[in-house]
Scaffold this motif. Structure first.
Motif, PDB file in Angstrom:
ATOM      1  N   MET A 156      19.072  48.906  36.429  1.00 45.93           N
ATOM      2  CA  MET A 156      20.519  48.924  36.258  1.00 45.93           C
ATOM      3  C   MET A 156      21.148  50.132  36.947  1.00 45.93           C
ATOM      4  O   MET A 156      22.146  50.676  36.504  1.00 45.93           O
ATOM      5  N   ASP A 157      20.561  50.555  38.060  1.00 45.07           N
ATOM      6  CA  ASP A 157      21.182  51.597  38.877  1.00 45.07           C
ATOM      7  C   ASP A 157      22.436  51.040  39.530  1.00 45.07           C
ATOM      8  O   ASP A 157      22.635  49.821  39.621  1.00 45.07           O
TER       9      ASP A 157
ATOM     10  N   ASP B 131      23.099  50.944  42.570  1.00 47.71           N
ATOM     11  CA  ASP B 131      22.634  50.154  43.710  1.00 47.71           C
ATOM     12  C   ASP B 131      21.280  49.563  43.347  1.00 47.71           C
ATOM     13  O   ASP B 131      20.291  50.279  43.219  1.00 47.71           O
ATOM     14  N   GLU B 132      21.238  48.253  43.177  1.00 47.16           N
ATOM     15  CA  GLU B 132      20.004  47.600  42.732  1.00 47.16           C
ATOM     16  C   GLU B 132      19.223  46.973  43.879  1.00 47.16           C
ATOM     17  O   GLU B 132      18.320  46.179  43.642  1.00 47.16           O
ATOM     18  N   ARG B 133      19.556  47.336  45.106  1.00 44.88           N
ATOM     19  CA  ARG B 133      18.800  46.788  46.230  1.00 44.88           C
ATOM     20  C   ARG B 133      17.368  47.306  46.210  1.00 44.88           C
ATOM     21  O   ARG B 133      17.105  48.452  45.880  1.00 44.88           O
ATOM     22  N   SER B 134      16.458  46.440  46.617  1.00 43.82           N
ATOM     23  CA  SER B 134      15.064  46.854  46.729  1.00 43.82           C
ATOM     24  C   SER B 134      14.908  47.852  47.870  1.00 43.82           C
ATOM     25  O   SER B 134      15.580  47.742  48.897  1.00 43.82           O
TER      26      SER B 134
ATOM     27  N   ALA C 129      17.792  38.852  43.696  1.00 44.65           N
ATOM     28  CA  ALA C 129      18.950  39.238  42.892  1.00 44.65           C
ATOM     29  C   ALA C 129      20.166  39.552  43.759  1.00 44.65           C
ATOM     30  O   ALA C 129      20.076  39.679  44.979  1.00 44.65           O
TER      31      ALA C 129
ATOM     32  N   ASP D 124      22.318  42.048  44.480  1.00 46.63           N
ATOM     33  CA  ASP D 124      22.524  43.133  45.447  1.00 46.63           C
ATOM     34  C   ASP D 124      21.689  42.931  46.704  1.00 46.63           C
ATOM     35  O   ASP D 124      22.132  43.235  47.816  1.00 46.63           O
ATOM     36  N   ASP D 125      20.474  42.398  46.543  1.00 44.96           N
ATOM     37  CA  ASP D 125      19.667  42.073  47.717  1.00 44.96           C
ATOM     38  C   ASP D 125      20.284  40.937  48.515  1.00 44.96           C
ATOM     39  O   ASP D 125      20.202  40.902  49.746  1.00 44.96           O
TER      40      ASP D 125
ATOM     41  N   ILE E 263      13.320  46.755  30.652  1.00 45.89           N
ATOM     42  CA  ILE E 263      13.375  47.115  32.072  1.00 45.89           C
ATOM     43  C   ILE E 263      12.356  48.175  32.476  1.00 45.89           C
ATOM     44  O   ILE E 263      12.150  48.414  33.669  1.00 45.89           O
TER      45      ILE E 263
ATOM     46  N   ARG F 255       6.464  48.930  39.066  1.00 40.79           N
ATOM     47  CA  ARG F 255       7.273  49.263  40.247  1.00 40.79           C
ATOM     48  C   ARG F 255       6.611  50.315  41.118  1.00 40.79           C
ATOM     49  O   ARG F 255       6.889  50.402  42.320  1.00 40.79           O
TER      50      ARG F 255
END
Length: 278
Positions: free
Chosen positions: A1-2, A4-7, A29, A31-32, A205, A244
């Motif tokens: 839940m940052d 910016d959730e991009r990988s 998701a 943002d990606d 999470i 992760r």
């Protein structure tokens, strides 16, 4: 839940790794998806997925779809993004959820907005799958199933995630009683410790476990969903700091190798039960 959730990993690398580990599907998701749309584009991603031999795609996550206040503008932008992505990528469904809070006692305010959203999805060649979460307004899988039945649209169904089943205290009997094949759109497996670490949200999470490395009755869950009519693919959603931190190839291999025997055992148990009751 940052914010910016991009990988941090390029989508091309992720598609390659998913296929190499033996997966048949990939989930992406919001943002990606924005990053893909603004760089290589959805047609190029569709080609990458097809060339890798990946058959199933899902996109997520839409929230605030029922609101009428300032949150709706951002939600509608994400809605359009997900509808575009689902159509271009041939996604099985778009996953939706509700905001964080105590479970709602009255689901009526969600029915009409969800019916409208489901109709939009079908017009774009996809469906809407609701995910009930114990820390959200739709607080359990049975609640999500009740909502889907109330919506009464063929484009509306539910996602069953083992974490949300067991952390909500839903029994397998309650789960089976709530589900019908027409609303069962997806199944996700993961495990957890006996004790919640931090808040429910922090636990989900940061501290999920690989299948079979926690306390959830995952074989029983697979058996239950199979008896309830699920014949599709089994997703694995391991969300944790530990997972992760792994190299992507190792993370994907661990996830599939721990889930496969559980899925096989659960399906075998359901078939044996069916044969016994004939």
């Amino acid at each position: 839940m940052d914010a910016d959730e991009r990988s941090p990993l390029p989508i091309e690398e992720r598609v390659r790794a998913v296929a190499a580990a033996g997966w048949d599907g990939i989930g992406i998701a919001q943002d990606d998806l924005r990053e893909v749309r603004d760089t290589i584009g959805f047609p190029a991603l569709r080609e990458l997925i097809a060339d890798a031999g990946i058959a199933q795609t899902e996109v997520e996550l839409l929230t605030d779809w029922w609101t009428t206040d300032a949150r709706r503008a951002r939600s509608d932008e994400t809605r359009q993004l997900l509808l575009d992505a689902a159509e271009e990528l041939g996604a099985n469904h778009i996953k939706v959820a509700t905001t964080y809070g105590d479970p709602a006692e009255d689901l009526t305010p969600f029915v009409r907005p969800l019916r409208e959203l489901s109709a939009q999805a079908v017009d774009r060649g996809t469906r809407i799958a609701i995910e009930g979460m114990p820390f959200s307004l739709i607080g359990s899988v049975p609640a999500a199933a009740e909502l889907a039945h109330a919506v009464g649209h063929p484009g509306c169904g539910v996602i069953v995630d083992s974490w949300h089943v067991f952390r909500a205290g839903t029994t397998l009997a309650e789960l089976e009683a709530a589900l019908t094949p027409d609303i069962l759109f997806g199944a996700e497996l993961d495990d957890a410790d006996a004790t919640v670490r931090g808040s429910l949200f922090e636990d989900t999470i940061h501290h999920r476990r690989l299948c079979g490395e926690g306390v959830f009755d995952l074989v029983g869950l697979v058996e239950t969903l199979t008896r309830a009519g699920w014949t599709g693919g089994w997703g694995v959603e391991i969300i944790s700091r530990e997972h992760r931190a792994l190299p992507i190839d190792e993370a994907l291999t661990r996830a599939i190798s721990t889930a496969r025997p559980i899925v096989r055992a659960g399906i075998a148990a359901a078939r044996a039960d069916t044969e016994e009751n004939r």
